[in-house]
Design a protein around this motif. Structure first.
Motif, PDB file in Angstrom:
ATOM      1  N   LYS A 187      -8.110 -41.132  -4.712  1.00 44.45           N
ATOM      2  CA  LYS A 187      -9.285 -41.803  -4.121  1.00 44.45           C
ATOM      3  C   LYS A 187     -10.394 -41.135  -4.998  1.00 44.45           C
ATOM      4  O   LYS A 187     -11.371 -42.181  -5.281  1.00 44.45           O
ATOM      5  CB  LYS A 187      -9.424 -41.478  -2.584  1.00 44.45           C
ATOM      6  CG  LYS A 187     -10.472 -42.092  -2.162  1.00 44.45           C
ATOM      7  CD  LYS A 187     -10.584 -41.881  -0.530  1.00 44.45           C
ATOM      8  CE  LYS A 187     -11.761 -42.701   0.072  1.00 44.45           C
ATOM      9  NZ  LYS A 187     -11.982 -42.237   1.523  1.00 44.45           N
TER      10      LYS A 187
ATOM     11  N   LEU B 156     -12.838 -43.627  -7.153  1.00 45.35           N
ATOM     12  CA  LEU B 156     -14.376 -43.837  -7.077  1.00 45.35           C
ATOM     13  C   LEU B 156     -15.010 -43.669  -8.330  1.00 45.35           C
ATOM     14  O   LEU B 156     -15.923 -44.162  -8.815  1.00 45.35           O
ATOM     15  CB  LEU B 156     -14.799 -42.984  -5.968  1.00 45.35           C
ATOM     16  CG  LEU B 156     -14.537 -43.342  -4.563  1.00 45.35           C
ATOM     17  CD1 LEU B 156     -14.618 -42.408  -3.557  1.00 45.35           C
ATOM     18  CD2 LEU B 156     -15.409 -44.657  -4.381  1.00 45.35           C
TER      19      LEU B 156
ATOM     20  N   SER C  19     -15.771 -48.584  -1.283  1.00 44.09           N
ATOM     21  CA  SER C  19     -16.035 -47.511  -0.601  1.00 44.09           C
ATOM     22  C   SER C  19     -17.324 -47.604  -0.531  1.00 44.09           C
ATOM     23  O   SER C  19     -18.157 -47.852  -1.401  1.00 44.09           O
ATOM     24  CB  SER C  19     -15.607 -46.226  -1.112  1.00 44.09           C
ATOM     25  OG  SER C  19     -16.213 -45.532  -0.552  1.00 44.09           O
TER      26      SER C  19
ATOM     27  N   LYS D 271     -19.237 -45.338  -0.680  1.00 48.65           N
ATOM     28  CA  LYS D 271     -19.883 -44.359  -1.450  1.00 48.65           C
ATOM     29  C   LYS D 271     -20.331 -44.761  -2.928  1.00 48.65           C
ATOM     30  O   LYS D 271     -20.743 -44.127  -3.424  1.00 48.65           O
ATOM     31  CB  LYS D 271     -18.757 -43.242  -1.826  1.00 48.65           C
ATOM     32  CG  LYS D 271     -18.397 -42.313  -0.560  1.00 48.65           C
ATOM     33  CD  LYS D 271     -17.081 -41.536  -0.691  1.00 48.65           C
ATOM     34  CE  LYS D 271     -16.928 -40.584   0.714  1.00 48.65           C
ATOM     35  NZ  LYS D 271     -15.823 -40.078   0.600  1.00 48.65           N
TER      36      LYS D 271
ATOM     37  N   LYS E 226     -24.849 -45.578   0.966  1.00 48.44           N
ATOM     38  CA  LYS E 226     -23.684 -45.658   1.739  1.00 48.44           C
ATOM     39  C   LYS E 226     -23.701 -46.956   2.669  1.00 48.44           C
ATOM     40  O   LYS E 226     -22.771 -47.193   3.729  1.00 48.44           O
ATOM     41  CB  LYS E 226     -23.455 -44.263   2.717  1.00 48.44           C
ATOM     42  CG  LYS E 226     -23.618 -43.205   1.949  1.00 48.44           C
ATOM     43  CD  LYS E 226     -22.336 -42.314   2.420  1.00 48.44           C
ATOM     44  CE  LYS E 226     -22.284 -41.042   1.643  1.00 48.44           C
ATOM     45  NZ  LYS E 226     -22.837 -40.866   0.471  1.00 48.44           N
TER      46      LYS E 226
ATOM     47  N   GLY F 203     -18.198 -48.161   7.069  1.00 51.32           N
ATOM     48  CA  GLY F 203     -17.124 -47.717   6.081  1.00 51.32           C
ATOM     49  C   GLY F 203     -17.286 -48.649   4.873  1.00 51.32           C
ATOM     50  O   GLY F 203     -18.332 -48.703   4.103  1.00 51.32           O
ATOM     51  N   ASP F 204     -16.272 -49.363   4.582  1.00 53.60           N
ATOM     52  CA  ASP F 204     -16.104 -50.026   3.149  1.00 53.60           C
ATOM     53  C   ASP F 204     -17.196 -51.462   3.394  1.00 53.60           C
ATOM     54  O   ASP F 204     -17.440 -51.739   4.342  1.00 53.60           O
ATOM     55  CB  ASP F 204     -14.573 -50.677   3.050  1.00 53.60           C
ATOM     56  CG  ASP F 204     -13.580 -49.682   2.638  1.00 53.60           C
ATOM     57  OD1 ASP F 204     -13.965 -48.484   2.274  1.00 53.60           O
ATOM     58  OD2 ASP F 204     -12.567 -50.013   2.668  1.00 53.60           O
TER      59      ASP F 204
END
Length: 149
Positions: free
Chosen positions: A40, A44, A83, A85, A90, A140-141
């Motif tokens: 993961k 990313l 993501s 992130k 976020k 989240g996503d």
């Protein structure tokens, strides 16, 4: 004739064996989890850097996705999911539909947005970014949808 110790282990030995098996399962789980986390992180890292895809290649990919969706009677298609992130906040600004949300984009999401802005928006296509899931009640996503209605 076999003795009782050969037929039936004592309870303490059974407990020790069960504990060893649980420890082995836990170690295997942690190994798999660490591998998944590393994978993961690598993904990313890759998505946060320039993709190296040319506008010409990206246009071919976009046309294939759009043509397939239209052939299936669709007026929109999710083209990516990222993501949270990959967003500087976020996904908070996207969730709140704040003006300037596009400034929170980084990496591939930013590249795709800029491609849309330059090539697809002038042709009447719309884009929508939204929170796609809510793990543990938190954003989240982030989903990226292309629309032509």
């Amino acid at each position: 004739m076999a003795g009782i110790d050969d037929i039936l282990p004592n309870a303490r030995d059974n407990l020790r064996k069960a504990a060893e098996m649980e420890a082995q399962k836990a170690a295997e789980y942690m190994k798999k989890r660490q591998a998944a986390e590393a994978e993961k992180k690598e993904l990313l890292d890759r998505l946060s850097k320039p993709s190296g895809v040319s506008d010409e290649e990206r246009m071919k990919r976009a046309a294939a996705i759009i043509n397939r969706a239209v052939a299936n009677g669709l007026t929109e298609v999710e083209i990516a999911r990222f993501s949270n992130k990959l967003f500087t906040d976020k996904g908070r600004a996207i969730n709140q539909m704040e003006a300037g949300w596009e400034e929170t984009l980084t990496g591939l999401p930013k590249e795709l947005y800029e491609f849309w802005k330059k090539h697809l928006e002038p042709r009447g296509y719309h884009i929508k970014f939204q929170i796609a899931d809510w793990p543990d009640g938190m954003p989240g996503d982030v989903s990226m949808t292309l629309m032509w209605r």
